[in-house]
Design an enzyme around this catalytic site. Structure first.
Site, PDB file in Angstrom:
ATOM      1  CG  HIS A  83       4.681   5.816   6.656  1.00  0.00           C
ATOM      2  ND1 HIS A  83       5.695   6.289   7.441  1.00  0.00           N
ATOM      3  CD2 HIS A  83       4.304   6.872   5.900  1.00  0.00           C
ATOM      4  CE1 HIS A  83       5.929   7.556   7.187  1.00  0.00           C
ATOM      5  NE2 HIS A  83       5.083   7.946   6.237  1.00  0.00           N
ATOM      6  CG  ASP A  86       7.830   4.218   9.284  1.00  0.00           C
ATOM      7  OD1 ASP A  86       7.373   3.425   8.441  1.00  0.00           O
ATOM      8  OD2 ASP A  86       7.509   5.412   9.340  1.00  0.00           O
ATOM      9  CB  SER A 126       6.765  10.281   4.530  1.00  0.00           C
ATOM     10  OG  SER A 126       5.969  10.833   5.535  1.00  0.00           O
ATOM     11  CB  THR A 177       9.862   9.552   9.555  1.00  0.00           C
ATOM     12  OG1 THR A 177       9.057   8.386   9.563  1.00  0.00           O
ATOM     13  CG2 THR A 177      10.053  10.056  10.984  1.00  0.00           C
TER      14      THR A 177
END
Length: 489
Positions: free
Chosen positions: A129, A159, A236, A252
């Site tokens: 992301h 992710d 992140s 994350t």
């Protein structure tokens, strides 16, 4: 007792409590890691990696000095279309002023995140992301050097994303060492390193607050490490490390009602991150194991009916015909309690445990059936690849020109949340600007019928879709809903 004596007594009690905590750490007595081999900074005070509870009270600085060069800042640039006026979608204003007045213009936006160097040639692991939709990605090292990078892997299921430095100039990058995240215990001390709010590389400390957390993100492999080390937006993709300077997780997500840290942060375990990183280093595709069964959690009522002391495990509800689970002898109603001796609390835990096993090896699954348990050996294997006959691309002069499809099979049906015996073809690609795109077809659409003819395989779809007819009647499934449409030929 004098005030001075009272103070020294309190200090002694704190020291004893600290020693008791350290005695529980799972890495005591471990071999020196990369962090321990790095020469410490010879400044006013000689520092070394803490070897005792007394040394631990001094500083985490040696760990940070060893690890921080492996953590980078990630800068992702996106080009977005933004309307010039808030009335752009209002038909009243469009009628009087025309569409040109409300044309959108490209707008550049930037996002900040963190990453971890996992290979000395310049391979970096971060969150998907962080770089999703980016047209340009750069990384900045802790020493100030900046590099352009290419996106090697974007793995939506975890992710995670893998980046590679485009031009290194022969430089070797400081790569971090992976830890075995299965050996983490609640209460272990950890450090989080990243770039929160874009202020620059920042280190925070805390403990492992919980393990195997689910319900955090819309991920296929929910099995997060929870920590109270402060994690904020910008962290992140950064590193969660142990006191040996090894990577235990990729930060994350956070739980927050304000956007800032409230002491509830989540990290992807290193054992999952390692698999994605290795695929990026080798330049290959991520191929994961397939079990071939659908499952549900074991509720308290189910546990009572099965004579279990406490509810845990993953109960099989349906088995794919011809899949690995069926060949290993599993059937509906079986409960999987552990994988290779590691406890399974729910289907998410089982999926994670199986996904971190190497293809071709045998996993030992503890199965509960009929009130008794046994160990079943399962060959870890990938889902079968589709045959050429199960694929089709329409290139003829027809309304479906530009679409590629794949015939449904049990593995693909499970991935799409469909019954194992589902029929039809899945749209895998739609060429931009093609007649198929103009018609409105989208990736992951399942085409069930064309002109009242059931589409049971790719060959039938290719035969029908290549024709030129005056009108098309299409039945398809999208986002779980079946719809019928009539379009001109």
């Amino acid at each position: 007792m004098s005030l001075r004596s009272l103070v020294f007594s309190c200090i002694a009690l704190v020291a004893l409590a600290g020693a008791g905590t350290l005695a529980l750490a799972p890495w005591n007595g471990a071999q020196p890691s990369v962090a321990q081999q790095v020469q410490p900074d010879t400044s006013e005070v000689q520092r070394a990696i803490p070897q005792s509870d007394a040394q631990l009270k001094l500083s985490f600085a040696p760990v940070v000095q060893a690890v921080s060069p492996s953590v980078v800042n990630v800068y992702a640039t996106r080009i977005e279309q933004r309307a010039m006026s808030p009335f752009a979608n209002d038909p009243f204003f469009s009628r009087f002023f025309g569409d040109r007045f409300f044309q959108s213009r490209p707008r550049e936006s930037r996002s900040l995140g963190s990453g971890v160097i996992v290979e000395s040639s310049g391979v970096i692991l971060t969150n998907r992301h962080v770089i999703e939709g980016a047209t340009d990605v750069r990384v900045a090292l802790s020493d100030g050097r900046e590099f352009d990078v290419d996106v090697v892997i974007e793995d939506e299921q975890t992710d995670l994303a893998v980046l590679r430095v485009r031009t290194s100039g022969g430089a070797a990058f400081p790569a971090i060492e992976f830890a075995d995240s299965d050996k983490l215990l609640v209460g272990d001390l950890v450090l989080a390193i990243g770039n929160p709010f874009g202020v620059g590389q920042t280190v925070t400390s805390g403990i492992v607050s919980a393990l195997a957390r689910t319900g955090v993100e819309a991920s296929d492999y929910e099995f997060f490490i929870q920590t109270d080390a402060a994690i904020n937006p910008g962290n992140s993709g950064g590193a969660l490390v142990d006191l040996n300077g090894r990577l235990v997780g990729i930060n994350t997500a956070i739980y927050s009602q304000t956007g800032g840290s409230v002491g509830i942060g989540f990290a992807i375990p290193a054992n999952m991150a390692r698999l994605v990183a290795e695929a990026g280093v080798n330049g290959g595709e991520i191929v994961r194991p397939w079990f071939g069964a659908k499952m549900q959690p074991v509720s308290a009522d189910i546990a009572d009916s099965l004579g279990m002391a406490a509810p845990h495990g993953a109960m099989i509800t349906e088995v794919a015909p011809g899949g690995p689970a069926e060949r290993a002898g599993f059937q509906s109603g079986d409960v999987i309690l552990s994988v290779d001796g590691l406890r399974v609390d729910d289907p998410s835990a089982f999926n994670f445990r199986l996904a971190t096993r190497a293809l071709g090896e045998a996993a030992q699954l503890e199965r509960l059936r009929g009130g008794s348990t046994e160990i079943v050996s399962l060959l870890v294997e990938a889902a079968p690849q589709p045959a050429e006959s199960a694929l089709a691309t329409i290139s003829a002069s027809s309304r479906f020109s530009g679409v590629s499809v794949r015939q449904l099979d049990p593995a693909l049906a499970e991935q799409q949340g469909l019954p194992y015996d589902a029929k039809g073809v899945l749209v895998t690609a739609v060429e931009p600007g093609s007649p198929a795109e103009a018609m409105g077809l989208q990736v992951d659409d399942v085409i069930l019928a064309l002109n009242d003819i059931e589409v049971v395989d790719a060959a039938i779809f290719e035969q029908i879709a290549s024709q030129r007819v005056r009108t098309w009647q299409i039945i398809l499934q999208r986002d779980g809903r079946i719809s019928r449409a009539i379009v001109s030929g």
